[in-house]
Write a protein that holds these residues in place. Structure first.
Motif, PDB file in Angstrom:
ATOM      1  N   MET A 166      19.529  45.904  85.267  1.00  0.00           N
ATOM      2  CA  MET A 166      19.489  44.417  84.700  1.00  0.00           C
ATOM      3  C   MET A 166      21.035  43.975  84.538  1.00  0.00           C
ATOM      4  O   MET A 166      21.979  44.728  84.124  1.00  0.00           O
ATOM      5  CB  MET A 166      18.720  44.266  83.427  1.00  0.00           C
ATOM      6  N   THR A 167      21.278  42.984  84.933  1.00  0.00           N
ATOM      7  CA  THR A 167      22.623  42.082  85.010  1.00  0.00           C
ATOM      8  C   THR A 167      22.597  41.659  83.438  1.00  0.00           C
ATOM      9  O   THR A 167      21.805  40.513  83.176  1.00  0.00           O
ATOM     10  CB  THR A 167      23.015  41.073  85.947  1.00  0.00           C
ATOM     11  N   TYR A 168      23.787  41.896  82.796  1.00  0.00           N
ATOM     12  CA  TYR A 168      23.805  41.254  81.753  1.00  0.00           C
ATOM     13  C   TYR A 168      25.382  40.040  81.487  1.00  0.00           C
ATOM     14  O   TYR A 168      26.154  40.587  82.197  1.00  0.00           O
ATOM     15  CB  TYR A 168      24.250  42.118  80.482  1.00  0.00           C
ATOM     16  N   GLN A 169      24.946  39.033  80.967  1.00  0.00           N
ATOM     17  CA  GLN A 169      26.105  38.059  80.835  1.00  0.00           C
ATOM     18  C   GLN A 169      26.896  38.179  79.611  1.00  0.00           C
ATOM     19  O   GLN A 169      26.160  38.326  78.378  1.00  0.00           O
ATOM     20  CB  GLN A 169      25.617  36.386  80.790  1.00  0.00           C
ATOM     21  N   LEU A 170      28.108  38.005  79.611  1.00  0.00           N
ATOM     22  CA  LEU A 170      28.890  38.195  78.475  1.00  0.00           C
ATOM     23  C   LEU A 170      29.763  36.919  78.124  1.00  0.00           C
ATOM     24  O   LEU A 170      31.087  36.933  79.151  1.00  0.00           O
ATOM     25  CB  LEU A 170      29.909  39.430  78.495  1.00  0.00           C
ATOM     26  N   GLU A 171      29.482  35.970  77.476  1.00  0.00           N
ATOM     27  CA  GLU A 171      30.189  34.698  77.387  1.00  0.00           C
ATOM     28  C   GLU A 171      31.181  34.689  76.195  1.00  0.00           C
ATOM     29  O   GLU A 171      30.701  35.358  75.251  1.00  0.00           O
ATOM     30  CB  GLU A 171      29.173  33.580  77.050  1.00  0.00           C
ATOM     31  N   VAL A 172      32.538  34.370  76.404  1.00  0.00           N
ATOM     32  CA  VAL A 172      33.410  34.605  75.340  1.00  0.00           C
ATOM     33  C   VAL A 172      33.992  33.120  75.015  1.00  0.00           C
ATOM     34  O   VAL A 172      34.353  32.309  75.936  1.00  0.00           O
ATOM     35  CB  VAL A 172      34.668  35.694  75.762  1.00  0.00           C
ATOM     36  N   CYS A 173      33.837  33.007  73.703  1.00  0.00           N
ATOM     37  CA  CYS A 173      34.394  31.540  73.144  1.00  0.00           C
ATOM     38  C   CYS A 173      35.843  31.629  72.992  1.00  0.00           C
ATOM     39  O   CYS A 173      36.371  32.758  72.170  1.00  0.00           O
ATOM     40  CB  CYS A 173      33.523  30.853  72.222  1.00  0.00           C
ATOM     41  N   ILE A 174      36.929  30.703  73.474  1.00  0.00           N
ATOM     42  CA  ILE A 174      38.242  30.773  73.348  1.00  0.00           C
ATOM     43  C   ILE A 174      38.634  29.142  72.802  1.00  0.00           C
ATOM     44  O   ILE A 174      38.009  28.441  73.168  1.00  0.00           O
ATOM     45  CB  ILE A 174      38.751  31.210  74.539  1.00  0.00           C
ATOM     46  N   ASP A 175      39.810  29.108  72.172  1.00  0.00           N
ATOM     47  CA  ASP A 175      40.485  27.865  72.013  1.00  0.00           C
ATOM     48  C   ASP A 175      41.968  27.973  72.444  1.00  0.00           C
ATOM     49  O   ASP A 175      42.508  27.188  72.220  1.00  0.00           O
ATOM     50  CB  ASP A 175      40.347  27.362  70.636  1.00  0.00           C
ATOM     51  N   ASN A 176      42.400  28.753  73.178  1.00  0.00           N
ATOM     52  CA  ASN A 176      43.893  28.825  73.795  1.00  0.00           C
ATOM     53  C   ASN A 176      43.916  29.502  75.117  1.00  0.00           C
ATOM     54  O   ASN A 176      43.110  30.282  75.359  1.00  0.00           O
ATOM     55  CB  ASN A 176      44.670  29.266  72.821  1.00  0.00           C
ATOM     56  N   ILE A 177      44.878  29.207  75.786  1.00  0.00           N
ATOM     57  CA  ILE A 177      45.077  29.451  77.104  1.00  0.00           C
ATOM     58  C   ILE A 177      45.173  31.165  77.269  1.00  0.00           C
ATOM     59  O   ILE A 177      44.935  31.847  78.280  1.00  0.00           O
ATOM     60  CB  ILE A 177      46.129  28.986  77.924  1.00  0.00           C
ATOM     61  N   GLU A 178      45.943  31.521  76.156  1.00  0.00           N
ATOM     62  CA  GLU A 178      46.123  32.936  76.286  1.00  0.00           C
ATOM     63  C   GLU A 178      45.023  33.846  76.350  1.00  0.00           C
ATOM     64  O   GLU A 178      44.712  34.990  76.785  1.00  0.00           O
ATOM     65  CB  GLU A 178      47.190  33.371  74.925  1.00  0.00           C
ATOM     66  N   SER A 179      43.970  33.416  75.355  1.00  0.00           N
ATOM     67  CA  SER A 179      42.621  34.273  75.086  1.00  0.00           C
ATOM     68  C   SER A 179      41.886  34.028  76.331  1.00  0.00           C
ATOM     69  O   SER A 179      41.101  34.953  76.668  1.00  0.00           O
ATOM     70  CB  SER A 179      42.064  33.696  73.988  1.00  0.00           C
ATOM     71  N   LEU A 180      42.038  32.813  77.302  1.00  0.00           N
ATOM     72  CA  LEU A 180      41.295  32.845  78.343  1.00  0.00           C
ATOM     73  C   LEU A 180      41.743  34.171  79.340  1.00  0.00           C
ATOM     74  O   LEU A 180      40.832  34.824  79.878  1.00  0.00           O
ATOM     75  CB  LEU A 180      41.742  31.375  79.273  1.00  0.00           C
ATOM     76  N   HIS A 181      43.120  34.529  79.337  1.00  0.00           N
ATOM     77  CA  HIS A 181      43.651  35.555  80.286  1.00  0.00           C
ATOM     78  C   HIS A 181      42.937  36.778  79.899  1.00  0.00           C
ATOM     79  O   HIS A 181      42.485  37.650  80.654  1.00  0.00           O
ATOM     80  CB  HIS A 181      44.975  35.326  80.637  1.00  0.00           C
ATOM     81  N   THR A 182      43.010  37.075  78.222  1.00  0.00           N
ATOM     82  CA  THR A 182      42.509  38.144  77.922  1.00  0.00           C
ATOM     83  C   THR A 182      41.071  38.407  77.929  1.00  0.00           C
ATOM     84  O   THR A 182      40.663  39.695  78.380  1.00  0.00           O
ATOM     85  CB  THR A 182      42.926  38.094  76.368  1.00  0.00           C
ATOM     86  N   ALA A 183      40.253  37.364  77.848  1.00  0.00           N
ATOM     87  CA  ALA A 183      38.849  37.448  77.938  1.00  0.00           C
ATOM     88  C   ALA A 183      38.491  37.876  79.230  1.00  0.00           C
ATOM     89  O   ALA A 183      37.552  38.639  79.665  1.00  0.00           O
ATOM     90  CB  ALA A 183      38.296  36.210  77.578  1.00  0.00           C
ATOM     91  N   ILE A 184      38.902  37.283  80.482  1.00  0.00           N
ATOM     92  CA  ILE A 184      38.739  37.558  81.771  1.00  0.00           C
ATOM     93  C   ILE A 184      39.096  38.923  82.154  1.00  0.00           C
ATOM     94  O   ILE A 184      38.248  39.713  82.825  1.00  0.00           O
ATOM     95  CB  ILE A 184      39.465  36.588  82.799  1.00  0.00           C
ATOM     96  N   ARG A 185      40.250  39.428  81.588  1.00  0.00           N
ATOM     97  CA  ARG A 185      40.603  40.990  81.827  1.00  0.00           C
ATOM     98  C   ARG A 185      39.765  41.807  81.147  1.00  0.00           C
ATOM     99  O   ARG A 185      39.517  42.989  81.740  1.00  0.00           O
ATOM    100  CB  ARG A 185      42.043  41.026  81.513  1.00  0.00           C
ATOM    101  N   ALA A 186      39.224  41.598  80.131  1.00  0.00           N
ATOM    102  CA  ALA A 186      38.349  42.378  79.213  1.00  0.00           C
ATOM    103  C   ALA A 186      36.904  42.250  79.829  1.00  0.00           C
ATOM    104  O   ALA A 186      36.198  43.439  79.363  1.00  0.00           O
ATOM    105  CB  ALA A 186      38.326  41.957  77.889  1.00  0.00           C
TER     106      ALA A 186
END
Length: 245
Positions: free
Chosen positions: A1-21
């Motif tokens: 099964m494919t799972y979705q992992l949504e990450v909520c962020i409020d700054n651009i630094e966190s965007l890059h971190t969330a995608i890499r993770a």
């Protein structure tokens, strides 16, 4: 099964971190400490340019409850247009009536304005007096998913309701569990509810990189350290992602 992992962020630094993770979708906000408010147009545009995964913008004009005025609605409609102008993939909404029911008419106006975009109904559902009827109302609106903690302070505490909502939804809408999700409880939430979407922030802080610290010039609330920057923690997201790979 494919799972979705949504990450909520409020700054651009966190965007890059969330995608890499390993995030598979981003909920773009401002002010996560207040539960998430609408991000700026500039943030929306920059995030879209930088992201390799879908981005949904929170549409919430203020902190507090989800009982919004007509003026609030006008603001939200303008913000939906901003999200469209930024070419985002979807929006995240939630509007209630005075008696804690889904405000179908206001929500429909927002959804109509977002034509062509995906729509998530957020944790406003956790404040509804009749969550089963609220689920049916959100399904009737055509939303893709509902973010919920099962009407508890954390998704782990709301496991029973999450499982019931997933069963009631019967594939008509996705149920996404959020609030307090981490590597220590993610598998339990997935296994005991049958859902396949998780939502988390992986909150942590980093120290300011400024070389000169002026502690006497407080910018906001006295209990907030201006030189501790709230960001998404790489390991917090990756550890959840690795659980079901």
């Amino acid at each position: 099964m494919t799972y979705q992992l949504e990450v909520c962020i409020d700054n651009i630094e966190s965007l890059h971190t969330a995608i890499r993770a390993g995030a598979t979708r981003i909920e773009l906000c401002s002010s996560l400490a207040l539960g998430g408010l609408t991000p700026s147009l500039g943030f929306m545009k920059q995030a879209k340019q930088a992201s390799s995964i879908p981005i949904y913008a929170m549409i919430r004009p203020r902190q507090g409850d989800f009982l919004f005025s007509e003026e609030d609605l006008d603001i939200m409609l303008a913000d939906v247009q901003a999200a469209k102008d930024a070419n985002l993939d979807g929006i995240v909404i939630g509007v209630l009536t005075t008696d804690a029911k889904v405000n179908v008419s206001m929500c429909k106006k927002l959804i109509d304005a977002a034509s062509g975009m995906g729509v998530t109904f957020h944790r406003a559902i956790d404040q509804c007096q009749d969550v089963e009827q609220a689920l049916e109302d959100v399904i009737s609106l055509g939303c893709e998913r509902i973010l919920t903690s099962g009407q508890k302070s954390t998704a782990q505490a709301g496991l029973e309701t999450l499982a019931k909502l997933h069963q009631q939804a019967a594939g008509r809408i996705q149920i996404m569990a959020g609030a307090g999700v981490n590597a220590g409880n993610a598998l339990e939430i997935l296994n005991k509810t049958g859902i396949n979407e998780l939502h988390l922030s992986g909150k942590t802080v980093r120290a300011s990189k400024m070389k000169c610290i002026q502690n006497e010039a407080q910018m906001g609330a006295s209990d907030v350290d201006d030189f501790q920057i709230p960001v998404t923690g790489f390991s917090a997201i990756q550890s959840v992602k690795n659980l079901y790979q």
